[in-house]
Scaffold this motif. Structure first.
Motif: not given
Lengths: 171, 296
Positions: A137-138, A140, B188, B208, B210, B254
């Motif tokens: 997983r990211d 950040s 996610w 995801d 974000t 992306d």
């Protein structure tokens, strides 16, 4: 003999202060503050409580209590059950085992070692979540969360120290 | 002599005593690992536990969050006073244009109905809404969900879509009696079947963590431009078709990123969509709660 009873009750309630501080932070973590992207970078507040009280008054915050606080955090925040419980327990264990070295050090040393411990906790959280999902997983969000947590530690440590001097010292 | 033997005996048992002293702690750590594995494998147990704790804590969190919300509202009011006049003017203009749109929409709706009747199309299932308030955010950087104060008692079911005035918010992921958890479209784990409104191309909206979820599984021949509206496609029968989600924010290396319509930091009141039951069933079930839900 009513005097000792009230005295003991007084002591008991005062001794709940570390646990109550952790519970308050638990609720502060989940309350919606409606700040843009707050949920994305909400700092790991109960971690600061577990670190501080584990270091200075681990008798008032025993391991089972830490376990239940972590469990409550998991259940309220939507994280996998056992994740925060395990992380808080490991932080608690680390801090208690290192008390010998850290107990009489200055605040800066305590803060520096908190940075190290919190880094370990953040990495552990990211690794455990990646493992449970079986994908990388990211990291950040975790990085922002980490920096906010270590930045907030001095304020919270000041609050805990005041609590220690006022609520806990009076006998 | 006896003292010497006692000393060496103590030294021998020290590691054992240390282990026994640490045993409860190690037991707790082992318990957390077991819980994590069980939570992953046996999700129903984890869900019930989470639902029970959420039901218990929901009123408390709700109570604590009200002062915060109220003070934020107060600050908002104070800052709004400054821009009152311009806001009034722009609002009057918006109302005028909306009234126009309303007339057009009504005309189109009646035209739609008559055309559907002409084609003998199956009518859409009746849709009911349950209104709720968000009482808690997820307190975790890696989970995008909110807690709302409606649960089984209000007629909410697991998997129900959640929307607000701006667009789609998410789905009910965990259900309690008085509160439930909504998985946001940016999480996610969120996957929603969607359509590009103009070209009717089907795709999946994948969150995801974000603020700009990605559009995936779009055919490579599809032409998608910035600003295209994305709506739910209704595939899978979860979301009603045509609900607005967002617009295409950027098309790049992306992937295609969507700008959702919902402003996440102002998420307060939401509506949970549940499809009504078909005609004959309420009489069969006959319980008052169902009648209450259907009467709404």
């Amino acid at each position: 003999m009513t005097a000792p009873f009230w005295y003991r009750l007084n002591q008991y309630v005062r001794n709940l202060a570390p646990f109550l501080s952790a519970v308050v932070l638990l609720f502060l973590t989940v309350i919606p503050f409606h700040v843009p992207a707050y949920a994305a970078i909400v700092p790991m507040l109960p971690l600061t409580a577990v670190y501080y009280w584990g270091l200075y008054r681990s008798d008032l915050l025993p391991a089972p209590v830490v376990f239940f606080i972590g469990l409550a955090l998991d259940l309220l925040s939507g994280a996998p059950i056992g994740l925060n419980a395990g992380i808080l327990l490991l932080v608690y264990g680390t801090v208690v085992s290192q008390r010998r070295y850290l107990l009489h050090e200055s605040f800066s040393v305590a803060w520096a070692s908190f940075m190290v411990v919190a880094a370990g906790a953040a990495i552990l959280q990211w690794a455990a979540l990646s493992l449970l999902d079986w994908t990388i997983r990211d990291p950040s969000p975790g990085v922002f969360q980490y920096f906010l947590t270590i930045a907030l530690y001095p304020c919270l440590a000041w609050v805990y120290a005041r609590t220690q001097k006022t609520i806990l010292r009076q006998a | 002599m006896a003292r010497l033997r006692a000393g060496s005996f103590l030294r021998l048992t020290t590691p054992v005593r240390l282990f026994a002293h640490r045993f409860p702690f190690l037991l707790l750590v082992a318990a957390t690992l077991v819980l994590m594995v069980i939570g992953r494998l046996e999700t129903s147990f984890a869900e019930r536990l989470r639902a029970n704790v959420t039901d218990f804590a929901a009123p408390i969190v709700d109570l604590i969050s009200r002062p915060v919300v109220a003070s934020r509202a107060l600050l908002g009011e104070i800052s709004d006073l400054a821009t009152l006049r311009e806001e009034n003017q722009s609002l009057r203009a918006t109302v005028a244009s909306l009234q126009q749109s309303k007339l057009t929409a009504e005309r189109l709706a009646s035209e739609n109905e008559s055309l559907r009747a002409l084609l003998n199309l199956v009518p859409d299932a009746p849709v009911h809404f349950v209104a709720a308030r968000t009482i808690a955010d997820s307190g975790n950087a890696f989970v995008r969900s909110v807690l709302i104060d409606a649960g089984r008692h209000e007629g909410v079911k697991r998997g129900d879509p959640v929307i607000n005035g701006e667009g789609v918010v998410g789905r009910i992921a965990q259900l309690g009696n008085r509160a439930s958890r909504v998985l946001l479209i940016t999480d996610w784990n969120s996957r929603i079947p969607v359509l590009v409104e103009s070209s009717r191309e089907k795709a999946i909206l994948a969150g995801d963590n974000t603020r700009h979820p990605r559009l995936r599984y779009l055919p490579s021949t599809a032409a998608v431009a910035q600003g295209d509206r994305i709506v739910t496609s209704g595939h899978g029968g979860v979301f009603p078709p045509g609900l607005p989600i967002g617009t295409v924010g950027s098309v790049g290396e992306d992937g295609i990123r969507i700008q959702p319509f919902v402003t996440w930091n102002r998420l307060e009141f939401v509506r949970i969509v549940n499809y009504g039951l078909k005609g004959a069933l309420p009489d069969l079930l006959g319980d008052s709660q169902t009648k209450e839900i259907l009467r709404k």
